[in-house]
Design a protein around this motif. Structure first.
Motif, short mmCIF file in Angstrom:
data_model
loop_
_atom_site.label_atom_id
_atom_site.label_comp_id
_atom_site.label_asym_id
_atom_site.label_seq_id
_atom_site.Cartn_x
_atom_site.Cartn_y
_atom_site.Cartn_z
N ASN A 124 0.83 -1.21 0.00
CA ASN A 124 0.00 0.00 0.00
C ASN A 124 0.86 1.26 0.00
OD1 ASN A 124 -2.40 -1.39 -0.02
ND2 ASN A 124 -2.66 -1.35 2.19
N GLN A 125 1.93 1.26 0.80
CA GLN A 125 2.81 2.42 0.85
C GLN A 125 3.49 2.65 -0.51
OE1 GLN A 125 3.42 4.56 3.65
NE2 GLN A 125 1.51 3.54 4.15
N ALA A 126 3.87 1.57 -1.17
CA ALA A 126 4.51 1.70 -2.49
C ALA A 126 3.50 2.18 -3.53
CB ALA A 126 5.10 0.35 -2.91
N ASN A 127 2.27 1.67 -3.47
CA ASN A 127 1.24 2.10 -4.43
C ASN A 127 0.88 3.57 -4.27
OD1 ASN A 127 1.10 -0.39 -5.66
ND2 ASN A 127 -0.61 -1.09 -4.42
N GLN A 128 0.98 4.08 -3.04
CA GLN A 128 0.68 5.48 -2.80
C GLN A 128 1.87 6.39 -3.04
OE1 GLN A 128 -0.97 5.66 1.15
NE2 GLN A 128 -2.78 4.49 0.57
N GLY A 129 3.02 5.81 -3.37
CA GLY A 129 4.19 6.60 -3.71
C GLY A 129 5.04 7.04 -2.54
N TYR A 130 4.80 6.50 -1.34
CA TYR A 130 5.58 6.90 -0.16
C TYR A 130 6.94 6.22 -0.11
CZ TYR A 130 1.29 8.95 1.58
OH TYR A 130 0.15 9.70 1.72
N ILE A 131 7.03 5.00 -0.64
CA ILE A 131 8.30 4.28 -0.62
C ILE A 131 8.55 3.66 -1.99
CG2 ILE A 131 8.25 3.75 1.85
CD1 ILE A 131 7.27 0.94 1.16
N GLN A 132 9.81 3.37 -2.26
CA GLN A 132 10.21 2.70 -3.50
C GLN A 132 10.72 1.32 -3.11
OE1 GLN A 132 9.96 4.07 -6.59
NE2 GLN A 132 10.66 2.18 -7.52
#
Length: 102
Positions: free
Chosen positions: A37-45
């Motif tokens: 979820n964090q990756a999909n929202q652009g917070y982490i790579q």
């Protein structure tokens, strides 16, 4: 490739999952979903798959599970009826005045 596996010995040695394979899977699944979820929202790579990262975190002892406490919200508390709203404007105004000490 063997460093990507979580062995039963890892699970049995973990204080967090108390030797339960089910708990270990749930812990890693929650972490993988969170990372995804964090990756999909652009917070982490992400440089690896979320499940692989979750397994590494489990093996390093960086995952934990919070047990539901007695004072947590339950279905019973959610379904408890709320007081009825006042039927007319005068009752609403009187209730508001009483609540604010006017």
């Amino acid at each position: 490739m063997s460093d990507q596996r979580v062995y039963l010995d890892d699970i049995y040695a973990s204080k967090e999952c108390q030797g339960s394979v089910f708990r270990a899977v749930v812990m890693m699944a929650h972490e993988a979903r969170f990372l995804n979820n964090q990756a999909n929202q652009g917070y982490i790579q992400l440089n690896k798959k979320p499940t692989t990262i979750a397994m590494y975190k489990f093996k390093e002892g960086r995952l934990s599970m919070i047990e539901k406490a007695d004072n947590d919200v339950t279905a019973e508390a959610v379904n408890t009826p709320v007081e009825e709203a006042p039927a007319n404007i005068e009752q609403a105004a009187a209730s508001a005045d009483a609540a604010f000490g006017v």
